[in-house]
Design a protein around this motif. Structure first.
Motif, short mmCIF file in Angstrom:
data_model
loop_
_atom_site.label_atom_id
_atom_site.label_comp_id
_atom_site.label_asym_id
_atom_site.label_seq_id
_atom_site.Cartn_x
_atom_site.Cartn_y
_atom_site.Cartn_z
N LEU A 228 -40.81 -115.85 8.49
CA LEU A 228 -41.72 -115.18 9.26
C LEU A 228 -42.79 -114.17 7.93
CD1 LEU A 228 -42.62 -113.92 11.46
CD2 LEU A 228 -41.14 -112.17 11.27
N ILE A 229 -42.96 -114.15 8.36
CA ILE A 229 -43.98 -113.01 7.47
C ILE A 229 -44.73 -112.29 7.87
CG2 ILE A 229 -46.11 -113.55 6.03
CD1 ILE A 229 -45.75 -116.42 5.32
N ILE A 230 -44.90 -110.88 7.75
CA ILE A 230 -45.23 -110.22 8.07
C ILE A 230 -46.28 -109.34 6.93
CG2 ILE A 230 -45.01 -107.51 9.10
CD1 ILE A 230 -42.75 -108.71 10.02
N ASN A 231 -47.36 -109.28 7.33
CA ASN A 231 -48.41 -108.68 6.67
C ASN A 231 -48.91 -106.96 6.89
OD1 ASN A 231 -51.05 -108.35 4.60
ND2 ASN A 231 -51.98 -109.34 6.07
N ALA A 232 -48.41 -106.33 5.61
CA ALA A 232 -48.68 -104.45 6.07
C ALA A 232 -49.49 -104.09 4.69
CB ALA A 232 -47.54 -104.16 6.02
N ALA A 233 -49.71 -105.01 4.37
CA ALA A 233 -51.01 -104.49 3.86
C ALA A 233 -51.79 -105.35 3.54
CB ALA A 233 -50.50 -105.74 1.66
N ALA A 234 -52.94 -104.11 3.33
CA ALA A 234 -54.62 -104.32 3.37
C ALA A 234 -55.32 -102.66 2.90
CB ALA A 234 -54.42 -103.57 4.59
N TYR A 235 -56.81 -102.88 3.21
CA TYR A 235 -57.59 -102.28 1.88
C TYR A 235 -58.03 -101.32 3.10
CZ TYR A 235 -61.47 -100.01 -0.59
OH TYR A 235 -62.85 -99.30 -1.07
N THR A 236 -57.73 -99.54 2.72
CA THR A 236 -57.66 -99.00 4.26
C THR A 236 -58.48 -97.47 3.60
OG1 THR A 236 -55.39 -97.12 3.37
CG2 THR A 236 -55.65 -100.36 5.04
N ALA A 237 -59.09 -97.96 2.34
CA ALA A 237 -60.44 -96.97 2.28
C ALA A 237 -61.60 -97.01 2.74
CB ALA A 237 -60.46 -96.44 1.22
N VAL A 238 -61.33 -96.31 4.06
CA VAL A 238 -62.92 -96.81 4.56
C VAL A 238 -64.14 -95.75 4.39
CG1 VAL A 238 -63.89 -96.03 6.75
CG2 VAL A 238 -60.81 -96.49 6.48
N ASP A 239 -64.10 -95.48 3.91
CA ASP A 239 -65.45 -94.67 3.44
C ASP A 239 -65.28 -95.88 2.12
OD1 ASP A 239 -66.07 -92.72 4.93
OD2 ASP A 239 -64.19 -91.49 4.13
N MET B 171 -32.34 -115.01 8.92
CA MET B 171 -33.02 -115.58 8.32
C MET B 171 -33.53 -114.05 7.24
SD MET B 171 -36.68 -114.72 11.06
CE MET B 171 -36.20 -113.01 11.38
N LYS B 172 -35.28 -115.60 6.96
CA LYS B 172 -35.51 -114.34 5.64
C LYS B 172 -37.08 -114.24 5.44
CE LYS B 172 -35.34 -117.20 2.01
NZ LYS B 172 -35.88 -117.69 0.80
N VAL B 173 -37.35 -112.91 5.48
CA VAL B 173 -38.11 -112.09 6.37
C VAL B 173 -39.32 -111.33 5.00
CG1 VAL B 173 -39.94 -110.57 7.18
CG2 VAL B 173 -37.40 -111.36 8.55
N LEU B 174 -40.86 -112.29 5.21
CA LEU B 174 -41.03 -111.78 3.40
C LEU B 174 -42.37 -110.63 4.44
CD1 LEU B 174 -42.78 -111.92 1.27
CD2 LEU B 174 -43.89 -113.66 1.80
N ILE B 175 -42.44 -109.65 3.75
CA ILE B 175 -43.44 -108.50 3.63
C ILE B 175 -44.05 -107.94 3.32
CG2 ILE B 175 -43.64 -105.78 4.90
CD1 ILE B 175 -40.82 -105.81 5.62
N ILE B 176 -44.84 -108.59 3.00
CA ILE B 176 -46.64 -108.44 1.84
C ILE B 176 -46.98 -106.79 1.91
CG2 ILE B 176 -48.66 -108.62 1.26
CD1 ILE B 176 -46.78 -111.00 1.20
N GLY B 177 -46.53 -105.61 0.86
CA GLY B 177 -46.92 -104.57 1.05
C GLY B 177 -45.44 -103.83 0.97
N ARG B 178 -45.72 -102.79 0.35
CA ARG B 178 -44.24 -102.10 -0.21
C ARG B 178 -44.16 -100.71 0.20
NH1 ARG B 178 -39.91 -102.49 -2.99
NH2 ARG B 178 -40.62 -104.87 -4.14
N ARG B 179 -45.72 -100.10 0.00
CA ARG B 179 -45.50 -98.57 -0.23
C ARG B 179 -46.73 -98.64 1.17
NH1 ARG B 179 -46.30 -96.88 -6.59
NH2 ARG B 179 -43.69 -97.89 -6.69
N GLY B 180 -46.76 -98.63 1.90
CA GLY B 180 -47.49 -98.64 2.83
C GLY B 180 -47.37 -97.90 3.52
N GLN B 181 -47.58 -97.20 4.45
CA GLN B 181 -46.72 -96.51 6.16
C GLN B 181 -45.81 -97.51 7.36
OE1 GLN B 181 -49.32 -92.95 7.90
NE2 GLN B 181 -50.89 -94.49 6.84
N VAL B 182 -47.05 -98.13 7.33
CA VAL B 182 -45.73 -99.67 7.43
C VAL B 182 -44.57 -100.63 7.21
CG1 VAL B 182 -45.94 -101.35 9.86
CG2 VAL B 182 -48.33 -99.51 9.66
#
Length: 289
Positions: free
Chosen positions: A53-64, A1-12
């Motif tokens: 399969l696509i896993i989106n582990a990228a986000a803008y997380t700077a809440v303030d 299976m080929k899994v695409l993970i979006i986001g490389r350096r985030g915790q998840v």
């Protein structure tokens, strides 16, 4: 299976990369390879890669910071997930996307379930809710996994900040009136792997929105106490902790006072459960040692 993970350096993403290797080929795209604020880049990358399969582990997380940067927050957290959902549906593949407790206002007594009406307090929560709605509107195969208070041994998070400050200071004030479930990124990755394996084994699974956090609840103060206790067990110095209210620690973005999420639906419909937050913290710290 080929899994695409979006986001490389985030915790998840980092924890996913550690755990999903046996599924097949992992293609991990960081910000330098895919700018989630540019829709055309997203479509082109997915169409070229043709993942299973696509896993989106990228986000803008700077809440303030989101309060003063709503345009970029919505581009990454709202528009981009909808585009990923459209491309996933075109390929007839699933999309796994992570969302947040911040879609709720925190005034409910007791844990929030998936049927509770969202009412985010700030730009970050509003952008994440818009992303959920964009994915749902596509009506493709998807899992939206709402989580809370994510930490790990890498990146920037409460655990690492507290470990540093507790050893640098003699006294530390921590908010005690916000309640939630500290959730190790490793727990999220383990549960994501379990969900993928169940999807692979079943022709009929229940796609949709689910809550996924560690079990139990505490305050930020209680979380800090647990971190302090672990430091002392290692023979390291630890500051005196003082509980304060949210009003004593004003920030640009309001936080929900109650971030507790009811995860029973995930257990019931997918057979996936999570450990207690304290045991997950111990496991995380054991890997850090």
């Amino acid at each position: 299976m080929k899994v695409l993970i979006i986001g490389r350096r985030g915790q998840v993403s980092r924890e996913l990369q550690h755990r999903l290797g046996n599924l097949g080929e992992l293609i991990v795209l960081g910000r330098d390879q895919l700018d989630m604020a540019h829709s055309d880049q997203i479509r082109r990358k997915v169409q070229i890669i043709q993942p299973d399969l696509i896993i989106n582990a990228a986000a803008y997380t700077a809440v303030d910071m989101a309060e003063s940067e709503p345009q970029i927050a919505f581009a990454i957290n709202a528009v981009a997930p909808g585009i990923l959902a459209e491309e996933a549906r075109a390929l007839d593949i699933p999309l796994i996307h992570y969302s947040t407790d911040y879609v709720f206002d925190g005034i409910k007594v007791g844990p929030y379930n998936e049927n509770d009406t969202p009412n985010p307090l700030g730009v970050y929560g509003k952008s994440k809710l818009a992303g959920e709605r964009a994915i749902n509107a596509v009506q493709g195969k998807h899992l939206i996994l709402r989580t809370s208070w994510v930490y790990s041994t890498e990146g920037r998070n409460f655990l690492l900040t507290m470990q540093r400050l507790l050893q640098e200071k003699t006294e530390l004030r921590v908010v005690a009136d916000q309640i939630g479930a500290p959730t190790w990124a490793g727990t999220l990755a383990n549960s994501t792997l379990a969900l993928i394996e169940r999807w692979q084994l079943s022709d009929t699974v229940s796609w949709g929105t689910y809550h996924l956090t560690a079990q139990g609840a505490t305050s930020w103060f209680g979380f800090a106490q647990a971190i302090c206790e672990a430091l002392r067990q290692q023979g390291k110095p630890c500051a005196t902790l003082l509980p304060v209210s949210s009003n004593d620690y004003p920030l640009p973005a309001a936080r929900p006072l109650n971030s507790c999420l009811d995860c029973s639906r995930l257990q019931r419909e997918w057979g996936v459960s999570q450990p207690d937050w304290k045991s997950a913290l111990r496991e995380c710290l054991a890997q850090q040692a």
